[in-house]
Motif scaffolding. Structure first.
Motif, PDB file in Angstrom:
ATOM      1  N   ALA A   1       0.831  -1.212   0.000  1.00 52.89           N
ATOM      2  CA  ALA A   1       0.000   0.000   0.000  1.00 52.89           C
ATOM      3  C   ALA A   1       0.867   1.264   0.000  1.00 52.89           C
ATOM      4  CB  ALA A   1      -0.927  -0.006   1.215  1.00 52.89           C
ATOM      5  N   ILE A   2       1.992   1.212   0.739  1.00 55.56           N
ATOM      6  CA  ILE A   2       2.880   2.390   0.767  1.00 55.56           C
ATOM      7  C   ILE A   2       3.619   2.518  -0.568  1.00 55.56           C
ATOM      8  CG2 ILE A   2       4.847   3.478   1.946  1.00 55.56           C
ATOM      9  CD1 ILE A   2       4.135   1.745   4.449  1.00 55.56           C
ATOM     10  N   GLY A   3       3.960   1.363  -1.167  1.00 55.28           N
ATOM     11  CA  GLY A   3       4.728   1.356  -2.417  1.00 55.28           C
ATOM     12  C   GLY A   3       6.146   0.844  -2.247  1.00 55.28           C
ATOM     13  N   ILE A   4       6.440   0.290  -1.084  1.00 51.27           N
ATOM     14  CA  ILE A   4       7.807  -0.175  -0.787  1.00 51.27           C
ATOM     15  C   ILE A   4       8.034  -1.586  -1.338  1.00 51.27           C
ATOM     16  CG2 ILE A   4       9.417  -0.768   1.082  1.00 51.27           C
ATOM     17  CD1 ILE A   4       7.971   1.338   2.821  1.00 51.27           C
ATOM     18  N   PRO A   5       9.079  -1.769  -2.172  1.00 55.27           N
ATOM     19  CA  PRO A   5       9.372  -3.120  -2.664  1.00 55.27           C
ATOM     20  C   PRO A   5       9.893  -4.017  -1.537  1.00 55.27           C
ATOM     21  CG  PRO A   5      11.027  -1.546  -3.432  1.00 55.27           C
ATOM     22  CD  PRO A   5      10.002  -0.749  -2.682  1.00 55.27           C
ATOM     23  N   PHE A   6       9.585  -5.302  -1.621  1.00 52.90           N
ATOM     24  CA  PHE A   6      10.034  -6.221  -0.574  1.00 52.90           C
ATOM     25  C   PHE A   6      10.166  -7.625  -1.137  1.00 52.90           C
ATOM     26  CE2 PHE A   6       6.077  -8.517  -0.152  1.00 52.90           C
ATOM     27  CZ  PHE A   6       5.094  -7.606  -0.517  1.00 52.90           C
ATOM     28  N   SER A   7      10.832  -8.482  -0.403  1.00 53.21           N
ATOM     29  CA  SER A   7      10.832  -9.908  -0.722  1.00 53.21           C
ATOM     30  C   SER A   7      10.495 -10.681   0.549  1.00 53.21           C
ATOM     31  CB  SER A   7      12.186 -10.339  -1.296  1.00 53.21           C
ATOM     32  OG  SER A   7      13.216  -9.903  -0.454  1.00 53.21           O
ATOM     33  N   VAL A   8       9.998 -11.902   0.364  1.00 60.06           N
ATOM     34  CA  VAL A   8       9.665 -12.747   1.509  1.00 60.06           C
ATOM     35  C   VAL A   8      10.807 -13.749   1.669  1.00 60.06           C
ATOM     36  CG1 VAL A   8       8.024 -14.416   2.443  1.00 60.06           C
ATOM     37  CG2 VAL A   8       7.202 -12.444   1.135  1.00 60.06           C
ATOM     38  N   ILE A   9      11.417 -13.769   2.856  1.00 62.53           N
ATOM     39  CA  ILE A   9      12.518 -14.699   3.133  1.00 62.53           C
ATOM     40  C   ILE A   9      12.252 -15.370   4.475  1.00 62.53           C
ATOM     41  CG2 ILE A   9      14.207 -13.358   1.788  1.00 62.53           C
ATOM     42  CD1 ILE A   9      15.341 -12.304   4.428  1.00 62.53           C
ATOM     43  N   ALA A  10      13.045 -16.385   4.787  1.00 61.78           N
ATOM     44  CA  ALA A  10      12.918 -17.072   6.085  1.00 61.78           C
ATOM     45  C   ALA A  10      11.455 -17.471   6.354  1.00 61.78           C
ATOM     46  CB  ALA A  10      13.459 -16.191   7.215  1.00 61.78           C
ATOM     47  N   THR A  11      10.778 -17.953   5.330  1.00 63.78           N
ATOM     48  CA  THR A  11       9.375 -18.417   5.344  1.00 63.78           C
ATOM     49  C   THR A  11       8.372 -17.296   5.594  1.00 63.78           C
ATOM     50  OG1 THR A  11      10.169 -20.540   6.143  1.00 63.78           O
ATOM     51  CG2 THR A  11       7.797 -20.235   6.134  1.00 63.78           C
ATOM     52  N   THR A  12       8.386 -16.691   6.776  1.00 63.81           N
ATOM     53  CA  THR A  12       7.407 -15.633   7.058  1.00 63.81           C
ATOM     54  C   THR A  12       8.069 -14.264   7.212  1.00 63.81           C
ATOM     55  OG1 THR A  12       7.576 -16.163   9.402  1.00 63.81           O
ATOM     56  CG2 THR A  12       5.746 -17.157   8.195  1.00 63.81           C
ATOM     57  N   GLY A  13       9.366 -14.191   7.041  1.00 60.48           N
ATOM     58  CA  GLY A  13      10.073 -12.916   7.177  1.00 60.48           C
ATOM     59  C   GLY A  13       9.835 -12.033   5.949  1.00 60.48           C
ATOM     60  N   VAL A  14       9.958 -10.735   6.159  1.00 60.00           N
ATOM     61  CA  VAL A  14       9.776  -9.784   5.060  1.00 60.00           C
ATOM     62  C   VAL A  14      10.969  -8.827   5.061  1.00 60.00           C
ATOM     63  CG1 VAL A  14       8.267  -8.036   4.039  1.00 60.00           C
ATOM     64  CG2 VAL A  14       7.258  -9.916   5.361  1.00 60.00           C
ATOM     65  N   LEU A  15      11.550  -8.649   3.865  1.00 58.92           N
ATOM     66  CA  LEU A  15      12.694  -7.756   3.719  1.00 58.92           C
ATOM     67  C   LEU A  15      12.307  -6.630   2.770  1.00 58.92           C
ATOM     68  CD1 LEU A  15      15.758  -7.209   4.204  1.00 58.92           C
ATOM     69  CD2 LEU A  15      16.211  -8.644   2.217  1.00 58.92           C
ATOM     70  N   GLY A  16      12.117  -5.440   3.315  1.00 59.78           N
ATOM     71  CA  GLY A  16      11.746  -4.276   2.500  1.00 59.78           C
ATOM     72  C   GLY A  16      12.971  -3.437   2.188  1.00 59.78           C
ATOM     73  N   ILE A  17      12.922  -2.714   1.060  1.00 55.00           N
ATOM     74  CA  ILE A  17      14.061  -1.876   0.661  1.00 55.00           C
ATOM     75  C   ILE A  17      13.545  -0.489   0.301  1.00 55.00           C
ATOM     76  CG2 ILE A  17      15.904  -1.533  -1.044  1.00 55.00           C
ATOM     77  CD1 ILE A  17      16.593  -4.038   0.243  1.00 55.00           C
ATOM     78  N   ILE A  18      14.128   0.530   0.927  1.00 51.66           N
ATOM     79  CA  ILE A  18      13.800   1.912   0.573  1.00 51.66           C
ATOM     80  C   ILE A  18      15.080   2.578   0.083  1.00 51.66           C
ATOM     81  CG2 ILE A  18      12.953   4.147   1.383  1.00 51.66           C
ATOM     82  CD1 ILE A  18      11.428   2.627   3.585  1.00 51.66           C
ATOM     83  N   GLU A  19      15.076   2.982  -1.176  1.00 50.57           N
ATOM     84  CA  GLU A  19      16.255   3.654  -1.706  1.00 50.57           C
ATOM     85  C   GLU A  19      16.034   5.157  -1.700  1.00 50.57           C
ATOM     86  OE1 GLU A  19      17.191   1.940  -5.519  1.00 50.57           O
ATOM     87  OE2 GLU A  19      18.255   0.273  -4.548  1.00 50.57           O
ATOM     88  N   GLY A  20      16.959   5.873  -1.072  1.00 51.12           N
ATOM     89  CA  GLY A  20      16.934   7.326  -1.131  1.00 51.12           C
ATOM     90  C   GLY A  20      17.753   7.789  -2.313  1.00 51.12           C
ATOM     91  N   LYS A  21      18.240   9.024  -2.247  1.00 49.06           N
ATOM     92  CA  LYS A  21      19.136   9.505  -3.299  1.00 49.06           C
ATOM     93  C   LYS A  21      20.455   8.753  -3.136  1.00 49.06           C
ATOM     94  CE  LYS A  21      18.889  13.642  -1.639  1.00 49.06           C
ATOM     95  NZ  LYS A  21      19.232  15.044  -1.377  1.00 49.06           N
ATOM     96  N   ASN A  22      21.164   8.556  -4.234  1.00 45.47           N
ATOM     97  CA  ASN A  22      22.490   7.941  -4.154  1.00 45.47           C
ATOM     98  C   ASN A  22      22.468   6.681  -3.280  1.00 45.47           C
ATOM     99  OD1 ASN A  22      25.191   7.619  -4.416  1.00 45.47           O
ATOM    100  ND2 ASN A  22      25.798   9.476  -3.327  1.00 45.47           N
ATOM    101  N   PRO A  23      21.703   5.663  -3.709  1.00 47.61           N
ATOM    102  CA  PRO A  23      21.383   4.506  -2.843  1.00 47.61           C
ATOM    103  C   PRO A  23      22.586   3.757  -2.272  1.00 47.61           C
ATOM    104  CG  PRO A  23      20.121   4.425  -4.890  1.00 47.61           C
ATOM    105  CD  PRO A  23      21.092   5.555  -5.026  1.00 47.61           C
TER     106      PRO A  23
END
Ligand code: ZN
Ligand code: ZN
Length: 395
Positions: free
Chosen positions: A49-71
């Motif tokens: 809903a926010i628009g943040i990309p993520f992947s699902v790892i460790a079965t139920t874990g969630v890893l989101g990534i927010i890139e700012g300027k100059n990531p």
């Protein structure tokens, strides 16, 4: 810098009512360790809903990534845990657990809410800071082997490698509106001990014809205590507790087996493994001396939480700026354990405490109890603080 601070404070305030609803939803729907399937879906839906990309790892874990300027300029990881405990909630609140016998009694609902809240702010401000923020929502903090170990196994700390990882824990001993930090080791390692003492068993009237497993158990329990009292440097805390003794069921039979269970905690990784050896040696010696067969198993659990000094200094100073120095304290060491320790073995880590106590409201109960609750205004503090650390650390 102060512009960002003001913006973060105002967004945390603006989002507070909504964040409280998130916390109450999570609180009402707790899930046990490694079974956080609905919680994981909820987090995924929020990030989507926010628009943040993520992947699902460790079965139920969630890893989101927010890139700012100059990531690639700076990489910061922020961590929350998601699991609840097998406790029957006794709070009288309208968001009481709807899952029989399961309760968010360690505040991981709050940690997840805070990270989601910080994520929303960081996403809004992504054009105003440099670097990348990794969001780690991890399963299974309450149960060996610890969800953090699975997050690491599945690459949460790689590609890119964060320069530091930040975690917080609600602290019912600290008033709402306050934070506490400490450099170095703040929480203990925790290993589980399982002992089986076996003999042929026999008549209580003829102990000379058998091996008295009960007496051997008593000797072992007593001698194990000398490891902490006689082998350990008294300046450095360590705890060994035998918490379960099972064997025999009548007055006149020497049982063929006595079982013991316990926990061993330390604040030093070298001593920790030396102590394991001393325990095994004592068991071996006692076995030789008595003829009992002793199987002594150490189930290695979470490592110590070691707050890297430079990162902790930096986070502490930023907390002073955000909160006002009078609201930031030094915290004490605790012999409790946290699987955050796994992260702090791989990259610099800082684990700090968030005050949630409010005596006037009767919010005084410890974590892992049926009456544990928080002053929800602490959510606003936690959200703002995590976002602030996200944009400022190593900046
Ligand atoms: Zn806990
Ligand atoms: Zn916890």
């Amino acid at each position: 810098m102060s512009m960002l601070l003001e913006k973060i404070k105002s967004l945390a305030k603006q989002h507070q009512a909504e964040n409280v609803l998130t916390r109450r939803h999570l609180h009402a729907h707790p899930e046990l360790s490694y079974q956080e399937f609905e919680t994981s879906k909820y987090i995924q839906a929020q990030l989507t809903a926010i628009g943040i990309p993520f992947s699902v790892i460790a079965t139920t874990g969630v890893l989101g990534i927010i890139e700012g300027k100059n990531p690639s300029k700076r990489i910061i990881a922020l961590r929350a845990d998601m699991d609840a405990l097998p406790i029957i909630e006794e709070n009288k609140v309208d968001y009481i657990s709807t899952q029989e016998g399961v309760m968010h009694a360690c505040g991981h609902d709050v940690h997840t809410t805070i990270l989601l809240g910080a994520a929303k702010i960081l996403w809004t401000l992504r054009g105003e800071f440099e670097g990348t923020i990794k969001l780690l929502f991890q399963p299974g903090e309450e149960k060996n082997p610890g969800g953090a170990s699975y997050m690491i196994r599945d690459g949460a700390l790689k590609n890119p490698v964060p320069q530091g990882i930040i975690g917080l824990h609600v602290h019912p001993g600290l008033n709402q509106g306050k934070l506490s930090f400490r450099k170095g080791r703040v929480m203990a390692s925790a290993d589980e001990l399982y002992v089986s003492i076996k003999g042929p068993g026999g008549h209580a009237a003829t102990p000379h014809q058998t091996v008295d497993t009960v007496l051997v158990a008593a000797q072992l329990i007593t001698s194990l205590q000398t490891i902490v009292s006689r082998n350990r440097d008294p300046q450095n805390p360590s705890v060994l507790s035998i918490c379960s003794v099972h064997g025999g069921n009548t007055t006149n039979v020497i049982p063929s087996e006595v079982k013991l269970m316990g926990t061993f905690r330390a604040m030093d990784e070298v001593w920790r493994f030396k102590a394991h050896e001393l325990m095994l040696q004592q068991a071996k010696g006692l076995s030789l001396a008595t003829g009992a067969e002793i199987d002594f198993r150490v189930d290695v659990g979470y490592p110590t939480v070691d707050n890297e000094p430079n990162l902790t200094d930096a986070a502490w100073k930023l907390a002073d700026t955000y909160m006002g120095a009078s609201n930031v304290e030094e915290t004490e060491k605790r012999m409790g354990a946290e699987d955050f320790g796994y992260y702090s073995q791989v990259i610099p880590g800082c684990f700090f405490r968030l005050g949630v106590r409010n005596e006037a409201q009767g919010i005084i109960h410890n974590v892992h109890t049926p009456h544990f609750n928080i002053d929800e205004s602490a959510i606003e503090t936690g959200v703002g603080m995590m976002a602030w650390l996200g944009v400022q650390l190593f900046a």
